[in-house]
Write a protein that holds these residues in place. Structure first.
Motif, PDB file in Angstrom:
ATOM      1  N   LYS A   1       0.838  -1.202   0.000  1.00  0.00           N
ATOM      2  CA  LYS A   1       0.000   0.000   0.000  1.00  0.00           C
ATOM      3  C   LYS A   1       0.871   1.249   0.000  1.00  0.00           C
ATOM      4  O   LYS A   1       0.613   2.187  -0.752  1.00  0.00           O
ATOM      5  CB  LYS A   1      -0.948   0.005   1.201  1.00  0.00           C
ATOM      6  CG  LYS A   1      -1.776   1.282   1.273  1.00  0.00           C
ATOM      7  CD  LYS A   1      -3.202   1.019   1.513  1.00  0.00           C
ATOM      8  CE  LYS A   1      -4.094   2.212   1.660  1.00  0.00           C
ATOM      9  NZ  LYS A   1      -3.723   3.469   1.094  1.00  0.00           N
TER      10      LYS A   1
ATOM     11  N   SER B   1     -11.543   2.059  -0.942  1.00  0.00           N
ATOM     12  CA  SER B   1     -12.359   1.045  -1.623  1.00  0.00           C
ATOM     13  C   SER B   1     -11.558   0.348  -2.729  1.00  0.00           C
ATOM     14  O   SER B   1     -11.660  -0.874  -2.898  1.00  0.00           O
ATOM     15  CB  SER B   1     -13.640   1.660  -2.185  1.00  0.00           C
ATOM     16  OG  SER B   1     -13.343   2.660  -3.135  1.00  0.00           O
TER      17      SER B   1
ATOM     18  N   TRP C   1      -8.292   0.029  -2.749  1.00  0.00           N
ATOM     19  CA  TRP C   1      -7.312  -0.801  -2.047  1.00  0.00           C
ATOM     20  C   TRP C   1      -7.952  -2.092  -1.556  1.00  0.00           C
ATOM     21  O   TRP C   1      -7.378  -3.172  -1.672  1.00  0.00           O
ATOM     22  CB  TRP C   1      -6.657  -0.046  -0.896  1.00  0.00           C
ATOM     23  CG  TRP C   1      -5.823  -0.948  -0.050  1.00  0.00           C
ATOM     24  CD1 TRP C   1      -6.078  -1.355   1.222  1.00  0.00           C
ATOM     25  CD2 TRP C   1      -4.615  -1.615  -0.431  1.00  0.00           C
ATOM     26  NE1 TRP C   1      -5.110  -2.226   1.659  1.00  0.00           N
ATOM     27  CE2 TRP C   1      -4.195  -2.393   0.669  1.00  0.00           C
ATOM     28  CE3 TRP C   1      -3.841  -1.626  -1.597  1.00  0.00           C
ATOM     29  CZ2 TRP C   1      -3.042  -3.176   0.634  1.00  0.00           C
ATOM     30  CZ3 TRP C   1      -2.692  -2.409  -1.624  1.00  0.00           C
ATOM     31  CH2 TRP C   1      -2.296  -3.172  -0.530  1.00  0.00           C
ATOM     32  N   ALA C   2      -9.134  -1.986  -0.992  1.00  0.00           N
ATOM     33  CA  ALA C   2      -9.827  -3.179  -0.484  1.00  0.00           C
ATOM     34  C   ALA C   2     -10.050  -4.186  -1.612  1.00  0.00           C
ATOM     35  O   ALA C   2      -9.831  -5.388  -1.440  1.00  0.00           O
ATOM     36  CB  ALA C   2     -11.153  -2.788   0.166  1.00  0.00           C
ATOM     37  N   PHE C   3     -10.453  -3.688  -2.783  1.00  0.00           N
ATOM     38  CA  PHE C   3     -10.688  -4.585  -3.913  1.00  0.00           C
ATOM     39  C   PHE C   3      -9.380  -5.206  -4.395  1.00  0.00           C
ATOM     40  O   PHE C   3      -9.274  -6.425  -4.575  1.00  0.00           O
ATOM     41  CB  PHE C   3     -11.390  -3.833  -5.057  1.00  0.00           C
ATOM     42  CG  PHE C   3     -11.778  -4.709  -6.201  1.00  0.00           C
ATOM     43  CD1 PHE C   3     -12.830  -5.612  -6.083  1.00  0.00           C
ATOM     44  CD2 PHE C   3     -11.082  -4.665  -7.402  1.00  0.00           C
ATOM     45  CE1 PHE C   3     -13.186  -6.446  -7.136  1.00  0.00           C
ATOM     46  CE2 PHE C   3     -11.422  -5.493  -8.459  1.00  0.00           C
ATOM     47  CZ  PHE C   3     -12.477  -6.381  -8.325  1.00  0.00           C
TER      48      PHE C   3
ATOM     49  N   SER D   1      -6.420  -5.490  -2.789  1.00  0.00           N
ATOM     50  CA  SER D   1      -5.771  -6.354  -1.801  1.00  0.00           C
ATOM     51  C   SER D   1      -6.519  -7.688  -1.624  1.00  0.00           C
ATOM     52  O   SER D   1      -5.904  -8.687  -1.257  1.00  0.00           O
ATOM     53  CB  SER D   1      -5.617  -5.639  -0.462  1.00  0.00           C
ATOM     54  OG  SER D   1      -6.864  -5.301   0.084  1.00  0.00           O
ATOM     55  N   SER D   2      -7.816  -7.702  -1.914  1.00  0.00           N
ATOM     56  CA  SER D   2      -8.569  -8.960  -1.820  1.00  0.00           C
ATOM     57  C   SER D   2      -8.117  -9.961  -2.885  1.00  0.00           C
ATOM     58  O   SER D   2      -8.374 -11.158  -2.772  1.00  0.00           O
ATOM     59  CB  SER D   2     -10.075  -8.701  -1.958  1.00  0.00           C
ATOM     60  OG  SER D   2     -10.420  -8.400  -3.300  1.00  0.00           O
ATOM     61  N   LYS D   3      -7.442  -9.470  -3.921  1.00  0.00           N
ATOM     62  CA  LYS D   3      -6.975 -10.334  -5.014  1.00  0.00           C
ATOM     63  C   LYS D   3      -5.556 -10.870  -4.792  1.00  0.00           C
ATOM     64  O   LYS D   3      -5.061 -11.693  -5.551  1.00  0.00           O
ATOM     65  CB  LYS D   3      -6.998  -9.570  -6.348  1.00  0.00           C
ATOM     66  CG  LYS D   3      -8.350  -8.977  -6.713  1.00  0.00           C
ATOM     67  CD  LYS D   3      -9.334 -10.054  -7.030  1.00  0.00           C
ATOM     68  CE  LYS D   3     -10.650  -9.464  -7.511  1.00  0.00           C
ATOM     69  NZ  LYS D   3     -11.631 -10.501  -7.761  1.00  0.00           N
TER      70      LYS D   3
ATOM     71  N   HIS E   1      -2.401 -12.842  -3.025  1.00  0.00           N
ATOM     72  CA  HIS E   1      -2.109 -13.984  -2.168  1.00  0.00           C
ATOM     73  C   HIS E   1      -0.608 -14.042  -1.901  1.00  0.00           C
ATOM     74  O   HIS E   1       0.203 -13.630  -2.730  1.00  0.00           O
ATOM     75  CB  HIS E   1      -2.654 -15.309  -2.738  1.00  0.00           C
ATOM     76  CG  HIS E   1      -1.939 -15.789  -3.950  1.00  0.00           C
ATOM     77  ND1 HIS E   1      -2.242 -15.374  -5.216  1.00  0.00           N
ATOM     78  CD2 HIS E   1      -0.920 -16.671  -4.078  1.00  0.00           C
ATOM     79  CE1 HIS E   1      -1.437 -15.974  -6.086  1.00  0.00           C
ATOM     80  NE2 HIS E   1      -0.634 -16.755  -5.427  1.00  0.00           N
TER      81      HIS E   1
ATOM     82  N   TRP F   1       3.827 -11.118  -2.627  1.00  0.00           N
ATOM     83  CA  TRP F   1       2.377 -10.959  -2.694  1.00  0.00           C
ATOM     84  C   TRP F   1       2.034 -10.933  -4.163  1.00  0.00           C
ATOM     85  O   TRP F   1       2.560 -10.108  -4.907  1.00  0.00           O
ATOM     86  CB  TRP F   1       1.931  -9.661  -2.004  1.00  0.00           C
ATOM     87  CG  TRP F   1       2.039  -9.755  -0.517  1.00  0.00           C
ATOM     88  CD1 TRP F   1       3.092  -9.354   0.266  1.00  0.00           C
ATOM     89  CD2 TRP F   1       1.068 -10.299   0.376  1.00  0.00           C
ATOM     90  NE1 TRP F   1       2.835  -9.621   1.581  1.00  0.00           N
ATOM     91  CE2 TRP F   1       1.590 -10.197   1.683  1.00  0.00           C
ATOM     92  CE3 TRP F   1      -0.196 -10.874   0.195  1.00  0.00           C
ATOM     93  CZ2 TRP F   1       0.901 -10.639   2.799  1.00  0.00           C
ATOM     94  CZ3 TRP F   1      -0.887 -11.308   1.317  1.00  0.00           C
ATOM     95  CH2 TRP F   1      -0.346 -11.186   2.595  1.00  0.00           C
TER      96      TRP F   1
ATOM     97  N   ASP G   1      -6.995 -11.415 -12.491  1.00  0.00           N
ATOM     98  CA  ASP G   1      -7.433 -10.543 -11.403  1.00  0.00           C
ATOM     99  C   ASP G   1      -6.961  -9.103 -11.603  1.00  0.00           C
ATOM    100  O   ASP G   1      -7.682  -8.154 -11.277  1.00  0.00           O
ATOM    101  CB  ASP G   1      -6.947 -11.071 -10.057  1.00  0.00           C
ATOM    102  CG  ASP G   1      -7.730 -12.290  -9.583  1.00  0.00           C
ATOM    103  OD1 ASP G   1      -8.835 -12.549 -10.126  1.00  0.00           O
ATOM    104  OD2 ASP G   1      -7.239 -12.980  -8.676  1.00  0.00           O
TER     105      ASP G   1
ATOM    106  N   THR H   1     -11.716  -0.415 -10.849  1.00  0.00           N
ATOM    107  CA  THR H   1     -11.259   0.599  -9.908  1.00  0.00           C
ATOM    108  C   THR H   1     -10.912   1.882 -10.646  1.00  0.00           C
ATOM    109  O   THR H   1     -10.563   1.852 -11.822  1.00  0.00           O
ATOM    110  CB  THR H   1     -10.030   0.128  -9.104  1.00  0.00           C
ATOM    111  OG1 THR H   1      -8.926  -0.063  -9.997  1.00  0.00           O
ATOM    112  CG2 THR H   1     -10.314  -1.153  -8.343  1.00  0.00           C
TER     113      THR H   1
END
Length: 188
Positions: free
Chosen positions: A5, A17, A19-21, A23-25, A27, A102, A108, A116
């Motif tokens: 980030k 929002s 970032w949330a999307f 970072s959810s992708k 691993h 990461w 994705d 976004t």
């Protein structure tokens, strides 16, 4: 994940929002020293952020390997040409140390670009940065001596010389290990 980030915010501030999307992708992948990220002939499917470790880009050859790049903590790593074209890679990438990545898949990342506000701007700026790094290296190979390239590498990445085998550094600056030894003796 916080280091990603911070890195992205330096390129272009990302909304919470977005970032949330994004970072959810992601691993996490833990790799041992000398693990292969991609081999010649494979299609690159991941853009990876190096949280910890060092990686090397090289072209395997029968006699020796041609090292043409190193990446470190807080940098993105991918066989970018293979990644964006989804065609087989012409080179390999390996870890030189134990490495934590990461990763986001090609599919994705395309979804991040589509859904976004900031994804495309960040992607473009990262691509521009990769182009500048590549151009700087090509110009140095054409305009500087091996000794100047070694000194540049030493001034830009002093830790590099302590963590990377000299045979890889010699290959990277375009000389034999013996020639690098002579350069090192001359400048110390």
């Amino acid at each position: 994940m916080e280091e990603i980030k911070k890195f992205i915010d330096q390129i272009y501030p990302i909304s919470s929002s977005d970032w949330a999307f994004f970072s959810s992708k992601l691993h996490k992948q833990e790799l041992d020293k000398h693990s292969t990220l991609i081999k010649v002939g494979m299609i690159e499917n991941y853009l990876s952020f190096i949280s910890k470790g060092i990686v090397r880009f090289y072209i395997p050859q029968e006699d020796n390997e041609l090292t043409f790049g190193f990446l470190f903590e807080n940098q993105f790593v991918t066989a970018y040409d293979s990644f964006i074209t989804q065609t087989p890679s012409e080179y390999q990438i390996e870890t030189l140390t134990n490495t934590t990545l990461w990763q986001i898949s090609f599919k994705d990342l395309q979804e991040v670009y589509d859904k976004t506000e900031s994804g495309n701007v960040i992607g473009r700026r990262m691509a521009e940065n990769m182009f500048l790094i590549k151009s700087k290296r090509e110009i140095a190979l054409l305009n500087k001596t091996a000794e100047e390239r070694y000194l540049d590498l030493f001034s830009e990445r002093p830790k590099l010389l302590q963590q990377i085998p000299l045979k890889y550094i010699a290959s990277y600056i375009g000389v034999t290990p013996q020639a690098l030894s002579r350069i090192r003796k001359r400048i110390t």
